[in-house]
Design an enzyme around this catalytic site. Structure first.
Site, PDB file in Angstrom:
ATOM      1  N   HIS A   1       0.723  -1.057  -0.079  1.00 54.45           N
ATOM      2  CA  HIS A   1      -0.076  -0.031   0.077  1.00 54.45           C
ATOM      3  C   HIS A   1       0.928   1.266  -0.006  1.00 54.45           C
ATOM      4  O   HIS A   1       2.047   1.288   0.780  1.00 54.45           O
ATOM      5  CB  HIS A   1      -0.723  -0.193   1.373  1.00 54.45           C
TER       6      HIS A   1
ATOM      7  N   ASP B   1       3.198  -3.563   8.393  1.00 53.90           N
ATOM      8  CA  ASP B   1       1.671  -2.729   8.294  1.00 53.90           C
ATOM      9  C   ASP B   1       0.740  -3.776   8.353  1.00 53.90           C
ATOM     10  O   ASP B   1       0.553  -4.719   7.422  1.00 53.90           O
ATOM     11  CB  ASP B   1       1.846  -2.228   6.730  1.00 53.90           C
TER      12      ASP B   1
ATOM     13  N   GLN C   1      -4.455  -4.245   7.507  1.00 58.02           N
ATOM     14  CA  GLN C   1      -5.519  -5.117   6.668  1.00 58.02           C
ATOM     15  C   GLN C   1      -5.515  -6.300   7.245  1.00 58.02           C
ATOM     16  O   GLN C   1      -6.475  -7.185   7.011  1.00 58.02           O
ATOM     17  CB  GLN C   1      -5.220  -5.083   5.036  1.00 58.02           C
TER      18      GLN C   1
ATOM     19  N   LYS D   1     -10.852   0.163  10.217  1.00 57.55           N
ATOM     20  CA  LYS D   1     -10.706  -0.919   9.565  1.00 57.55           C
ATOM     21  C   LYS D   1     -11.147  -2.278  10.428  1.00 57.55           C
ATOM     22  O   LYS D   1     -11.587  -3.371   9.991  1.00 57.55           O
ATOM     23  CB  LYS D   1      -9.600  -1.429   8.754  1.00 57.55           C
TER      24      LYS D   1
ATOM     25  N   CYS E   1      -4.573   2.424  -3.833  1.00 58.91           N
ATOM     26  CA  CYS E   1      -3.398   2.994  -3.450  1.00 58.91           C
ATOM     27  C   CYS E   1      -2.241   1.803  -3.551  1.00 58.91           C
ATOM     28  O   CYS E   1      -1.224   1.745  -2.696  1.00 58.91           O
ATOM     29  CB  CYS E   1      -3.422   3.396  -1.923  1.00 58.91           C
TER      30      CYS E   1
HETATM   31  C1  LIG Z   1      -2.677  -2.472   3.688  1.00 58.11           C
HETATM   32  C2  LIG Z   1      -2.902  -0.932   4.087  1.00 58.11           C
HETATM   33  N1  LIG Z   1      -1.892  -0.332   4.680  1.00 58.11           N
HETATM   34  C3  LIG Z   1      -2.057   0.908   5.057  1.00 58.11           C
HETATM   35  C4  LIG Z   1      -3.622   1.409   4.923  1.00 58.11           C
HETATM   36  C5  LIG Z   1      -3.624   3.031   5.329  1.00 58.11           C
HETATM   37  O1  LIG Z   1      -4.477   3.030   6.437  1.00 58.11           O
HETATM   38  P1  LIG Z   1      -5.194   4.544   6.788  1.00 58.11           P
HETATM   39  O2  LIG Z   1      -5.859   5.168   5.800  1.00 58.11           O
HETATM   40  O3  LIG Z   1      -6.075   3.978   7.954  1.00 58.11           O
HETATM   41  O4  LIG Z   1      -4.020   5.274   7.537  1.00 58.11           O
HETATM   42  C6  LIG Z   1      -4.574   0.744   4.035  1.00 58.11           C
HETATM   43  C7  LIG Z   1      -5.755   1.329   3.815  1.00 58.11           C
HETATM   44  O5  LIG Z   1      -6.592   0.918   2.917  1.00 58.11           O
HETATM   45  C8  LIG Z   1      -4.120  -0.541   3.894  1.00 58.11           C
HETATM   46  O6  LIG Z   1      -5.173  -1.256   3.386  1.00 58.11           O
END
Ligand SMILES: Cc1ncc(COP(=O)(O)O)c(C=O)c1O
Length: 414
Positions: free
Chosen positions: A129, A207, A210, A233, A372
């Site tokens: 992401h 990260d 997800q 999430k 993204c």
């Molecule tokens: C794998 C992953 N990392 C990071 C993020 C970023 O999350 P946030 O927008 O809550 O910061 C997302 C959001 O879709 C995600 O799916």
């Protein structure tokens, strides 16, 4: 709430907790298949936040009166909940942030600016992401470190055979990997990668934005150094997230933002900073949101992460089976056994935005775009995909509606 301590959950009963499913809202029941983007909120979380605002609210940490102490207890209680959820050694290793993106930026700036330089290598993945890609790309360019990625194979899984080549490129200092890909659902082998990172002398940043909503997370078993997640999430409010980091690393890092509770003392010539985790929490935090975050963790904890994971797996198997029958639909990503509840696909000859638009007319909410993950889209040879994603309130009938909706898409535009 339909509590399940066993291995299954009763999604039909759990749906009573979610007001968005009230058909009066949308004319017809909404098939919400966009939980990877953000989840819906159960009444329990909304009620808790309302009660907090009505009866327990004040600014945290600074007041000596009882209401402020109560608010602080709510906020710090949420920190303990997040800590236990991650099996962190101590709540002092949990920093509240606005979201997972801010948590990763915190590490990239506060650890990266101090520890990276020419000759060093930062490693991410091709399916990362942007939130765990761009901060590292940016800080690598600022510090002169090289920025490299672990490629994926055609099934969307990491090619670990590339690691030896990466290790020859310089001193690997950071390995930053998502536990679950938001675009393909791929579950990445984070523990072996953490061992590899440590053999190289690197830190391992995970990260888990997800992954945390769907699988049990144990930062000690994963063997990582930092882990980021978001409340929105996992049935919690937006505006709240967390960074877990090893205390010995957090303690050596510079602050990220400055002002407020992160300060210990200020003189005209010098400022000293508070201890962790407060050193990283500048200004008034998202107090009720943190309380809602904790409540959401309790909510999904009562249902049980293993039950949630199994439920989503069954839906994923079902969805991949049904979509796999359509020879004009191309599925991306690995087999269901090695992915979370996310299914990305392409409808031959129809742009994903048009697919999503027509599905919306049928009361089906999916996401269309690059999610993204533009480097991944480049690797897949597309600019965008359509993505259906599931959570604890998703049911097989919604997959059937998706398939019926896609037939309508094909009829109109295919
Ligand atoms: C794998 C992953 N990392 C990071 C993020 C970023 O999350 P946030 O927008 O809550 O910061 C997302 C959001 O879709 C995600 O799916």
């Amino acid at each position: 709430m339909a509590v399940s301590t066993s291995s299954t959950l009763d999604a039909a009963a759990l749906r009573a907790d979610f007001a968005y499913l009230d058909p009066r809202q949308h004319g017809k029941p909404l098939a919400y298949l966009d939980s990877a983007s953000s989840t819906q909120k159960p009444r329990q979380v909304l009620d808790r936040m309302r009660a907090f605002y009505e009866h327990e609210y004040a600014n945290v940490h600074r007041g000596v009166y009882r209401l402020a102490e109560r608010a602080t207890e709510g906020y710090e209680g949420a920190r303990r909940t997040v800590s236990a959820f991650l099996n962190a050694p101590s709540p002092r290793e949990v920093v509240f942030t606005r979201n997972a993106t801010e948590a990763i930026n915190l590490v990239a700036y506060a650890w990266g600016l101090r520890n990276l330089g020419p000759g060093d290598v930062v490693v991410v993945t091709e399916l990362e992401h942007h939130a765990n890609f761009v901060p590292w790309q940016f800080i690598a360019s600022k510090t002169g470190a090289a920025f490299r990625h672990i490629p994926i194979d055609d099934a969307g899984e990491l090619r670990l055979d590339a690691l030896d080549g990466l290790a020859r490129e310089g001193a690997i200092k950071v390995v930053a990997v998502g536990l679950v890909s938001n675009s393909l659902g791929t579950i990445n082998p984070v523990s072996p990668l953490a061992s590899w990172a440590h053999e190289q002398g690197a830190i391992m940043v995970v990260d888990a934005a997800q992954a945390a909503p769907h699988r049990t997370i144990d930062v000690q078993a994963l063997g990582c150094d930092f882990l980021a997640l978001s409340s929105h999430k996992l049935c919690g409010p937006s505006g709240s997230g967390a960074l877990w980091g090893k205390a010995e690393l957090l303690e050596t890092m510079d602050p990220f933002n400055l002002g407020g509770e992160m300060i210990r003392s200020v003189a005209l010539d010098r400022t000293t900073f508070n201890e962790i985790p407060y050193k990283f929490e500048a200004g008034t935090p998202a107090i009720a949101e943190a309380v809602g975050f904790g409540c959401a963790i309790d909510y999904i904890g009562e249902i049980g992460l293993p039950a949630i994971e199994r439920h989503e797996h069954e839906l994923t198997v079902y969805a991949m089976g049904r979509l796999g029958e359509l020879d004009w639909v191309r599925l991306f990503g690995p087999p269901a056994e090695r992915r979370a509840g996310i299914v990305s696909f392409d409808v031959a000859g129809v742009h994903p935005h048009d697919v999503a638009q027509i599905l919306d007319w049928e009361g089906i909410a999916v996401r269309a775009g690059h999610h993204c993950t533009q480097p991944l889209m480049t690797r897949l040879g597309v600019t965008a995909t359509t993505r259906a994603s599931f959570y604890l309130y998703s049911i097989p009938e919604e997959v059937d509606r998706l398939v019926d909706g896609l037939h309508k898409v094909k009829k109109r535009l295919g």
